[in-house]
Motif scaffolding. Structure first.
Motif, mmCIF file in Angstrom:
data_model
loop_
_atom_site.group_PDB
_atom_site.id
_atom_site.type_symbol
_atom_site.label_atom_id
_atom_site.label_comp_id
_atom_site.label_asym_id
_atom_site.label_seq_id
_atom_site.Cartn_x
_atom_site.Cartn_y
_atom_site.Cartn_z
ATOM 1 N N LEU A 65 29.680 -14.587 -34.213
ATOM 2 C CA LEU A 65 30.506 -15.421 -35.397
ATOM 3 C C LEU A 65 30.190 -16.929 -34.937
ATOM 4 O O LEU A 65 31.083 -17.366 -33.806
ATOM 5 C CB LEU A 65 31.815 -14.995 -35.089
ATOM 6 C CG LEU A 65 32.202 -13.547 -35.529
ATOM 7 C CD1 LEU A 65 33.466 -13.140 -35.271
ATOM 8 C CD2 LEU A 65 31.489 -12.905 -36.868
ATOM 9 N N PHE A 66 29.546 -17.675 -35.622
ATOM 10 C CA PHE A 66 29.534 -19.271 -35.415
ATOM 11 C C PHE A 66 30.739 -19.883 -36.106
ATOM 12 O O PHE A 66 31.640 -19.256 -36.613
ATOM 13 C CB PHE A 66 28.072 -19.631 -36.187
ATOM 14 C CG PHE A 66 28.141 -19.549 -37.593
ATOM 15 C CD1 PHE A 66 28.477 -20.478 -38.538
ATOM 16 C CD2 PHE A 66 27.502 -18.250 -38.103
ATOM 17 C CE1 PHE A 66 28.649 -20.259 -39.801
ATOM 18 C CE2 PHE A 66 27.487 -18.135 -39.503
ATOM 19 C CZ PHE A 66 27.859 -18.905 -40.503
ATOM 20 N N GLY A 67 30.931 -21.125 -35.632
ATOM 21 C CA GLY A 67 31.921 -21.580 -36.027
ATOM 22 C C GLY A 67 32.002 -22.738 -37.421
ATOM 23 O O GLY A 67 31.062 -22.484 -38.134
ATOM 24 N N ASN A 68 32.758 -23.716 -37.564
ATOM 25 C CA ASN A 68 32.846 -24.647 -38.640
ATOM 26 C C ASN A 68 31.901 -25.254 -38.783
ATOM 27 O O ASN A 68 31.119 -25.777 -37.628
ATOM 28 C CB ASN A 68 34.079 -25.581 -38.327
ATOM 29 C CG ASN A 68 35.309 -24.806 -38.516
ATOM 30 O OD1 ASN A 68 35.550 -23.763 -37.970
ATOM 31 N ND2 ASN A 68 36.479 -25.434 -39.209
ATOM 32 N N GLY A 69 31.357 -25.601 -39.965
ATOM 33 C CA GLY A 69 30.317 -26.379 -40.576
ATOM 34 C C GLY A 69 30.670 -27.260 -41.531
ATOM 35 O O GLY A 69 31.590 -27.645 -41.957
ATOM 36 N N LEU A 70 29.755 -27.984 -42.304
ATOM 37 C CA LEU A 70 29.785 -28.718 -43.355
ATOM 38 C C LEU A 70 29.418 -27.934 -44.698
ATOM 39 O O LEU A 70 28.771 -27.176 -44.950
ATOM 40 C CB LEU A 70 28.640 -30.098 -43.246
ATOM 41 C CG LEU A 70 29.171 -30.814 -41.980
ATOM 42 C CD1 LEU A 70 27.933 -31.902 -41.918
ATOM 43 C CD2 LEU A 70 30.528 -31.510 -42.015
ATOM 44 N N ALA A 71 30.400 -28.106 -45.783
ATOM 45 C CA ALA A 71 30.325 -27.684 -46.959
ATOM 46 C C ALA A 71 30.638 -28.950 -47.942
ATOM 47 O O ALA A 71 31.099 -29.828 -47.642
ATOM 48 C CB ALA A 71 31.260 -26.584 -47.151
ATOM 49 N N VAL A 72 29.908 -28.619 -49.108
ATOM 50 C CA VAL A 72 30.194 -29.705 -50.302
ATOM 51 C C VAL A 72 30.453 -28.812 -51.408
ATOM 52 O O VAL A 72 30.373 -27.545 -51.699
ATOM 53 C CB VAL A 72 28.809 -30.223 -50.381
ATOM 54 C CG1 VAL A 72 27.628 -29.268 -51.009
ATOM 55 C CG2 VAL A 72 28.775 -31.501 -51.340
ATOM 56 N N ARG A 73 31.304 -29.679 -52.357
ATOM 57 C CA ARG A 73 31.426 -29.038 -53.708
ATOM 58 C C ARG A 73 30.030 -28.537 -54.385
ATOM 59 O O ARG A 73 29.102 -29.351 -54.480
ATOM 60 C CB ARG A 73 32.445 -29.988 -54.529
ATOM 61 C CG ARG A 73 33.586 -30.354 -53.845
ATOM 62 C CD ARG A 73 34.735 -30.848 -55.077
ATOM 63 N NE ARG A 73 34.309 -31.500 -56.275
ATOM 64 C CZ ARG A 73 34.316 -32.848 -56.042
ATOM 65 N NH1 ARG A 73 35.083 -33.517 -55.064
ATOM 66 N NH2 ARG A 73 33.832 -33.737 -56.913
ATOM 67 N N GLY A 74 30.287 -27.219 -55.333
ATOM 68 C CA GLY A 74 29.019 -27.012 -55.598
ATOM 69 C C GLY A 74 28.348 -27.792 -56.767
ATOM 70 O O GLY A 74 27.217 -27.971 -56.970
ATOM 71 N N GLU A 75 29.042 -28.504 -57.750
ATOM 72 C CA GLU A 75 28.820 -29.026 -58.594
ATOM 73 C C GLU A 75 27.984 -30.712 -58.187
ATOM 74 O O GLU A 75 27.040 -31.114 -58.426
ATOM 75 C CB GLU A 75 29.615 -29.759 -59.702
ATOM 76 C CG GLU A 75 30.538 -30.953 -59.088
ATOM 77 C CD GLU A 75 31.974 -30.173 -58.467
ATOM 78 O OE1 GLU A 75 32.797 -31.189 -58.356
ATOM 79 O OE2 GLU A 75 31.896 -29.140 -57.894
ATOM 80 N N ILE A 76 28.392 -30.772 -56.759
ATOM 81 C CA ILE A 76 27.530 -32.004 -56.206
ATOM 82 C C ILE A 76 26.204 -31.645 -55.725
ATOM 83 O O ILE A 76 25.280 -32.212 -55.827
ATOM 84 C CB ILE A 76 28.458 -32.635 -55.032
ATOM 85 C CG1 ILE A 76 29.546 -33.120 -55.745
ATOM 86 C CG2 ILE A 76 27.473 -33.672 -54.405
ATOM 87 C CD1 ILE A 76 30.602 -33.595 -54.661
ATOM 88 N N TYR A 77 26.123 -30.450 -55.185
ATOM 89 C CA TYR A 77 24.941 -29.555 -54.565
ATOM 90 C C TYR A 77 23.853 -29.601 -55.710
ATOM 91 O O TYR A 77 22.865 -29.806 -55.369
ATOM 92 C CB TYR A 77 25.427 -28.618 -54.141
ATOM 93 C CG TYR A 77 24.234 -27.358 -53.615
ATOM 94 C CD1 TYR A 77 23.380 -27.626 -52.643
ATOM 95 C CD2 TYR A 77 24.034 -26.303 -54.445
ATOM 96 C CE1 TYR A 77 22.200 -26.996 -52.633
ATOM 97 C CE2 TYR A 77 22.730 -25.561 -54.360
ATOM 98 C CZ TYR A 77 22.050 -25.872 -53.294
ATOM 99 O OH TYR A 77 20.946 -25.153 -52.979
ATOM 100 N N ARG A 78 24.516 -28.973 -56.876
ATOM 101 C CA ARG A 78 23.532 -28.984 -58.063
ATOM 102 C C ARG A 78 22.997 -30.233 -58.673
ATOM 103 O O ARG A 78 21.763 -30.201 -58.995
ATOM 104 C CB ARG A 78 24.336 -27.839 -58.813
ATOM 105 C CG ARG A 78 24.428 -26.745 -58.655
ATOM 106 C CD ARG A 78 24.706 -25.852 -59.764
ATOM 107 N NE ARG A 78 26.199 -26.140 -60.203
ATOM 108 C CZ ARG A 78 27.455 -25.615 -59.529
ATOM 109 N NH1 ARG A 78 27.517 -24.971 -58.418
ATOM 110 N NH2 ARG A 78 28.626 -26.086 -59.997
#
Length: 335
Positions: free
Chosen positions: A215-228
């Protein structure tokens, strides 16, 4: 004649200064203003964001980044979903839960490849393993944070069912010390930074985390509309974080210096901060041949399976590629 020349030079100097000022303003306006929300206030745990800001790595990618500290992964995801932040650093468990209920977020960079949390006990309680936590209360910082998913998964891996223990939300590490003293809790699901605080305040910590957790830990996420709609922004953010992490691993004193701008109290005791940073870098280090920032499929499968087994996920997510991507990390490594 000399006077006229002197006046002309003054006019040129003023015009040049004005151009420099307006040009600087224009450059500042060209920077895309974004916000990243973190699930805690530790400067050492989240130093890549701080270093990237202080050393101009974000600016090199056309970004002006505001860093905000919140209380846990649940709050991070809520802020992102509400449009108050473009980026965040949540845990994989809460992200899977959020996507399952319809949240539009994309995990794109792995920070804590070796995990962020530990199931910690007080050696004086006489409990020597996770199995010994049946019938006890376990402290967590927040009711919907990544530590909750981690603790459930860790306990499930050794056959301890959710109805055999109880979570108690107690806040930060200082409250955990009091809770241990009063026998209110017999374990605390804490980040490794929290473990350092417990030890620093006199708790004789024993690690009750079962072995073999993938189980790896926290990382970086982005809002979906920005990713697209704006993958270039995500690529730039990832590049700045990648550069800051590598820089920080090679320049620990520079990280301490930059950390003072975010959490001066944490960095005030230099030896403590150095030890904490050393642990952070150990947790950041990739596993095996994985690249820095890479998100392993096996880790996502382990989280997914565990959340289903513990009942945190009501139904399976058929395609985990909707949750995460390695494209930005792969592009960085290819350069």
């Amino acid at each position: 004649m000399a006077q006229k020349a002197s006046r002309w030079m003054r006019h040129v100097s003023v015009a040049a200064a004005a151009l420099a000022i307006t040009g600087g303003v224009a450059m500042a306006q060209e920077l895309k203003q974004v916000t990243v929300v973190l699930p805690g206030s530790s400067a050492m745990a989240w130093y890549p964001m701080i270093v990237a800001q202080q050393r101009g790595f974000f600016e090199e990618e056309g970004l002006e980044v505001t860093i905000k500290s919140l209380d846990g992964s649940g709050a991070v995801l809520q802020a992102m979903e509400a449009g108050r932040a473009e980026f965040g650093a949540p845990g994989p468990g809460p992200v899977l839960n959020a996507v399952a209920r319809g949240a539009d977020v994309k995990f794109f960079y792995n920070l804590f490849s070796r995990g962020l949390f530990v199931l910690a006990g007080d050696r004086n309680d006489g409990i020597e393993s996770a199995e010994g936590l049946r019938g006890t209360q376990i402290g967590v910082s927040t009711a919907d944070g990544a530590e909750v998913s981690f603790a459930r998964s860790a306990l499930a891996s050794v056959g301890v069912e959710p109805d055999e223990y109880k979570f108690v939300t107690i806040g930060q590490e200082g409250m955990a010390v009091t809770a241990f003293d009063r026998d209110t809790i017999h374990a605390f699901a804490a980040s490794f930074t929290g473990i350092a605080v417990l030890k620093d305040r006199g708790v004789d910590v024993i690690d009750l985390t079962p072995e073999g957790l993938d189980l790896f830990g926290n990382g970086l996420a982005v809002r979906g509309e920005i990713y697209r709609d704006n993958p270039e922004m995500v690529a730039g953010f990832a590049k700045a974080i990648h550069k800051a992490t590598k820089w920080g691993m090679e320049n620990p004193e520079g990280v301490l210096e930059d950390g003072e701008t975010y959490n001066p109290q944490e960095v005030e005791r230099r030896e403590y901060a150095r030890a904490l940073l050393d642990t952070v870098n150990q947790q950041y280090a990739p596993i095996g041949d994985n690249a820095l920032g890479y998100l392993p499929e096996s880790g996502w499968n382990a989280w997914h399976k565990s959340l289903l087994e513990t009942g945190e996920l009501d139904a399976a997510i058929e395609d985990l590629s909707v949750v995460y991507t390695n494209e930005f990390v792969e592009n960085l490594e290819a350069k």
